[in-house]
Scaffold this motif. Structure first.
Motif, PDB file in Angstrom:
ATOM      1  N   ARG A   1      -7.976   4.701   2.170  1.00  0.00           N
ATOM      2  CA  ARG A   1      -7.451   3.768   3.179  1.00  0.00           C
ATOM      3  C   ARG A   1      -8.491   2.658   3.310  1.00  0.00           C
ATOM      4  NH1 ARG A   1      -7.788   2.106   8.449  1.00  0.00           N
ATOM      5  NH2 ARG A   1      -5.854   1.934   9.666  1.00  0.00           N
TER       6      ARG A   1
ATOM      7  N   TRP B   1       6.510   1.775  -0.464  1.00  0.00           N
ATOM      8  CA  TRP B   1       5.370   1.648  -1.365  1.00  0.00           C
ATOM      9  C   TRP B   1       5.700   0.668  -2.480  1.00  0.00           C
ATOM     10  CZ3 TRP B   1       6.671   2.997  -6.335  1.00  0.00           C
ATOM     11  CH2 TRP B   1       7.824   3.792  -6.469  1.00  0.00           C
TER      12      TRP B   1
ATOM     13  N   SER C   1       0.552   1.379  -3.822  1.00  0.00           N
ATOM     14  CA  SER C   1       0.053   0.720  -2.624  1.00  0.00           C
ATOM     15  C   SER C   1       1.030   0.876  -1.471  1.00  0.00           C
ATOM     16  CB  SER C   1      -0.163  -0.778  -2.909  1.00  0.00           C
ATOM     17  OG  SER C   1      -0.392  -1.492  -1.714  1.00  0.00           O
TER      18      SER C   1
ATOM     19  N   ARG D   1      -4.427  -0.817   4.489  1.00  0.00           N
ATOM     20  CA  ARG D   1      -3.454  -0.382   3.491  1.00  0.00           C
ATOM     21  C   ARG D   1      -3.976   0.886   2.824  1.00  0.00           C
ATOM     22  NH1 ARG D   1      -3.064  -5.117  -0.768  1.00  0.00           N
ATOM     23  NH2 ARG D   1      -1.130  -4.046  -1.248  1.00  0.00           N
TER      24      ARG D   1
ATOM     25  N   ALA E   1       1.378  -0.938   2.143  1.00  0.00           N
ATOM     26  CA  ALA E   1       0.818  -2.024   2.946  1.00  0.00           C
ATOM     27  C   ALA E   1       1.706  -2.451   4.113  1.00  0.00           C
ATOM     28  CB  ALA E   1       0.538  -3.236   2.054  1.00  0.00           C
ATOM     29  N   ARG E   2       2.983  -2.066   4.103  1.00  0.00           N
ATOM     30  CA  ARG E   2       3.868  -2.437   5.207  1.00  0.00           C
ATOM     31  C   ARG E   2       3.349  -1.818   6.506  1.00  0.00           C
ATOM     32  NH1 ARG E   2       9.008  -5.081   4.321  1.00  0.00           N
ATOM     33  NH2 ARG E   2       8.968  -5.703   2.114  1.00  0.00           N
ATOM     34  N   LYS E   3       3.393  -2.616   7.577  1.00  0.00           N
ATOM     35  CA  LYS E   3       2.790  -2.195   8.846  1.00  0.00           C
ATOM     36  C   LYS E   3       3.339  -0.863   9.342  1.00  0.00           C
ATOM     37  CE  LYS E   3       1.707  -3.955  13.472  1.00  0.00           C
ATOM     38  NZ  LYS E   3       1.869  -5.115  14.413  1.00  0.00           N
TER      39      LYS E   3
ATOM     40  N   VAL F   1       2.136   1.990   7.049  1.00  0.00           N
ATOM     41  CA  VAL F   1       0.715   2.292   7.261  1.00  0.00           C
ATOM     42  C   VAL F   1       0.539   3.081   8.551  1.00  0.00           C
ATOM     43  CG1 VAL F   1      -1.542   1.280   7.751  1.00  0.00           C
ATOM     44  CG2 VAL F   1      -0.133   0.352   5.908  1.00  0.00           C
TER      45      VAL F   1
END
Length: 257
Positions: free
Chosen positions: A181, A226, A239, A201, A241-243, A246
């Protein structure tokens, strides 16, 4: 060096199931001598020795599925099994920076099989957590010759059921081994002024297409969005990364510690 009466007392205790260590201490005889007496006695009586074990697969006993899901993730990420003539040893590598991860790895090994010896071996920058038993290959049928990313990695049906029941523990093991993270940053122009923004992320990086697929399929099942980021021409990175995703990962996994 020892009289017949001492030897017979020792054999009587051994046949009752008393351990070599206890017999040695009780009679003040070296443990190696007690072990030799036991070996000769078994041979004379034609008794076949079977090393005791608590393998869930062989003994068909219940075990901690949640701990196994976590350990499976660790093994697929940064673990391997080395096979020797009389035993296999499972090794999970944990960075020195994460003492909590080292303790969690030891705990998971013991919760799956309590009898095998679990030890730490210090290496440069990391600790190898090792557990010794012939039966780790029963629990990880993915073991085989060569590197994991050079051979197919497919979960057995019973493993897939455990992952389906405990997806977050499986993902937690994957992230704790081959993931992280981190906090990324970017800049934007706001009112004519460039401002810096930071956002967290998650990454999971692995060369095995099959292991990455297990990770991404499980992420999808728990509602995490993802994407794949290529390293050069190789799509080694998953990855998140979306709020909202996460935040979901933070709730169930969080950073290493």
């Amino acid at each position: 060096m020892y009289d017949h009466e001492t030897r017979e007392r020792a054999l009587a205790l051994l046949r009752q199931g008393v351990t070599n260590r206890v017999v040695a201490e009780r009679l003040d005889v070296p443990r190696g001598t007690i072990g030799w007496w036991r070996h000769v006695d078994r041979k004379q009586r034609g008794e076949t020795f079977e090393r005791p074990h608590d393998c869930p697969r062989c003994a068909e006993r219940p075990y901690d599925h949640k701990a196994y899901a976590y350990l499976l993730g660790l093994y697929l990420g940064d673990g391997h099994i080395i096979s020797k003539p009389k035993q296999h040893h499972l090794s999970i590598f944990c960075a020195d920076d994460w003492p909590g991860l080292i303790r969690e790895t030891e705990k998971a090994m013991r919760n799956v099989m309590a009898m095998p010896c679990v030890k730490r071996r210090q290496k440069k920058g990391c600790v190898e957590v090792k557990s010794f038993t012939q039966h780790w290959t029963c629990m990880f049928p993915q073991h085989g010759r060569g590197k994991k990313h050079e051979r197919p990695i497919i979960l057995a049906p019973w493993q897939q059921r455990i992952v389906d029941d405990h997806p977050w523990e499986f993902l937690r093991g994957l992230i704790h081994s081959d993931g992280c993270r981190i906090t990324n940053w970017t800049t934007r122009m706001v009112g004519g002024e460039r401002k810096r923004y930071e956002y967290p992320r998650y990454f999971f990086s692995n060369k095995s297409d099959d292991i990455r697929r297990l990770c991404s399929d499980t992420l999808t099942k728990v509602g995490v969005e993802w994407t794949v980021l290529a390293r050069g021409s190789d799509p080694f990175n998953i990855s998140v990364a979306r709020k909202a995703s996460v935040a979901l990962m933070d709730r169930h996994i969080g950073p290493k510690y």
